[in-house]
Scaffold this active site. Sequence first.
Site, PDB file in Angstrom:
ATOM      1  N   GLU A 183       0.803  -1.228   0.000  1.00  0.00           N
ATOM      2  CA  GLU A 183       0.000   0.000   0.000  1.00  0.00           C
ATOM      3  C   GLU A 183       0.832   1.274   0.000  1.00  0.00           C
ATOM      4  O   GLU A 183       0.411   2.302   0.524  1.00  0.00           O
ATOM      5  CB  GLU A 183      -0.986  -0.012   1.177  1.00  0.00           C
ATOM      6  CG  GLU A 183      -2.068  -1.047   0.998  1.00  0.00           C
ATOM      7  CD  GLU A 183      -2.916  -1.250   2.235  1.00  0.00           C
ATOM      8  OE1 GLU A 183      -2.580  -0.687   3.300  1.00  0.00           O
ATOM      9  OE2 GLU A 183      -3.916  -1.981   2.138  1.00  0.00           O
ATOM     10  N   GLU A 259      -5.844  -8.006  -0.861  1.00  0.00           N
ATOM     11  CA  GLU A 259      -6.191  -7.832   0.560  1.00  0.00           C
ATOM     12  C   GLU A 259      -7.600  -7.282   0.618  1.00  0.00           C
ATOM     13  O   GLU A 259      -7.933  -6.306  -0.053  1.00  0.00           O
ATOM     14  CB  GLU A 259      -5.225  -6.894   1.272  1.00  0.00           C
ATOM     15  CG  GLU A 259      -5.548  -6.771   2.762  1.00  0.00           C
ATOM     16  CD  GLU A 259      -4.571  -5.875   3.506  1.00  0.00           C
ATOM     17  OE1 GLU A 259      -3.360  -5.969   3.246  1.00  0.00           O
ATOM     18  OE2 GLU A 259      -5.027  -5.070   4.338  1.00  0.00           O
TER      19      GLU A 259
END
Length: 668
Positions: A183, A259
């Site tokens: 991320e 995710e």
Amino acid sequence: MDHRLFWVLASVVCLLSPPVHSLSGQTYPLTDEGGLGRVFDGIGGLSGGGATSRLLVNYAEPYRSQILDYLFKPNFGASLHILKVEIGGDAQTTDGTEPSHMHYENDENYFRGYEWWLMKEAKKRNPNITLIALPWAFPGWVGQGKNWPYDFPDVTAAYVVNWILGAKKYHDLDIQYIGIWNERTFDSKYIKLLRYTLDKTGLESVRIVASDNLWEPITMSLMLDPELSRAIDVIGAHYPGTTTVSQALKTQKKLWSSEDYSTFNDEVGGGCWARILNQNYVNGQMTATISWNLVASYYEELPFGRDGLMTAQEPWSGNYVVESPIWITAHSTQFTQPGWTYLQTVGHLSQGGSYVALTDGYGNLTVVIETMTHDHSICIRPPLPPFNISSQNATFQLKGSFASIKELQVWRSHFDFKAKKHSLFEKLSPVKLKDGSFTLNLAEDEVYTLTTIRTGQKGSFPEPPPSARFPKAYKDNFDIRNPPFSEAPNFADQTGVFEYYINLTDPGPHAFTLRQVVTERPITWATDADQTVTVIGDYRWQNVTVTCDVFMENVKSGGVFVAARVDKGGQSVRSAKGVFFWVFADGSYKVTNDLAGQTVVAKGVSGTKPLDWHNLSLSVKGQSANGMLDGKQLWKITGLSSPKNGWAAIGTHTFELAQFDNFNVLAE
């Protein structure tokens, strides 16, 4: 895991086959005529990002093996196809720190932490499980002084590839997919160099997933850079809201929700998981979905407590809870395998809900249907637009190579939120097909699996022990010559890494200690504290005595503490409050109301020295506290108003070497 509450408005790709109207409702064809859809890559769980499996390793047998069976054993529970793990980077990555295999540039150790153990346990139960790894953070030396891993891409690539090589050399684990930086910004030059380094070291079979963030800008970068496109095999997006972007589809790459979930694991969490497992493919063509997290095995008061497929946060009692997401997972995982293929005939039901169908190419067929209502399937992110679902009759017509199927096994979950009685993953009587069709009366908040596969099972064990609070009296002298894990039980590192240590310079009473080993700030993912800290115990503790022997190794500026009522950890650790009793190598002490050491309530001369053992004892009761040094009272204060409760803790003033021994806590 990043929990920013924004998402990209993405174009919805819907493969809904036009339903045929009938008197009993609507008819949906299931056929392989005209070809198939995308290849299914599996459903998985994520351990790490961070320290989400911390307490699991402390469970005694048989409970630890039972938990692992519910997660990984085929045809038993969740029967996961994929295990994704964090490559520990010595830094805070949501609920704690995970240790690196290379704390320092000249250091390699492939037995730290618990992810190696977890992968081996998963592989033991399912030899075909897919293993994926991803870094969240990196040791400080990788950035050579900068909080950035891309200035020296060869160093970063070698660091990551060493981990993959170590997995094979020391644990016989084949890592099949590797990510870039969770991320965070990706760097095209680094990705290409990582691909080159993998190939150069004989790891051509390891595939790259990028960028474990949003669909863009990675998708556009791939389309504009053929060399980058050749390096990347999978576009992995996080929390995509079941949608993708049209450009991602044009790349012809595998698309994964690498995710997802991250939702409290009650029945609404189960509904969230049911909806996205189907609709990630129906709406977004994603062929794998991975839950953050695998199992909620961390103190519940840390961020995102109980956001796992099941809950195992009490190793001291042996209690664990098989939550609804386990059985929702089973609806798909027990009746499909990676390598199966989705039919093109998948889509939305006319009165709400969705269906997917997959085949192994050898005559087997599995259909999964969900009718989860809006309010009973809300995930933590992104925001869920309104939609309506009502009960309906749905007829499915099997055509093509499936037309000859005469019978399907039936498994059903029904969430009854009014009566608060939920029936999860129950085997019903097989359905007989007439002229290749069957009809279901679908209520709201249901999940059905209809399948030719006959091996499904709702596994079970005797009830685990009842839930219990952390022991009020707890001690650890760390006297263990060959520890099974590098970290002491129940300590949850929140900044820094605390490891078992054999103290060769002290063959006496402190031969075996716990040592903080991170000596420079890592390349961080979250807002780590400037101090190191590991917490332990019951967050509800108020009146408590914490005692520990301490040893400062930093001669000039060393400092260590014991603490009580520590109120924050995880991503919020930097702002933790509590009662902190510090001593320093310069012979001073202070008492602060915060981990940062800014709110000083007492200070003075302690006479403490580096490279010498001292005993610290902190007692907190009501609004009063006192501190003992080497058996003598050093200070006493009153007027402590907050926080009123929290964990016990030990730690250091900076990223520095220090040792701890004979830890003891006694709570009222």
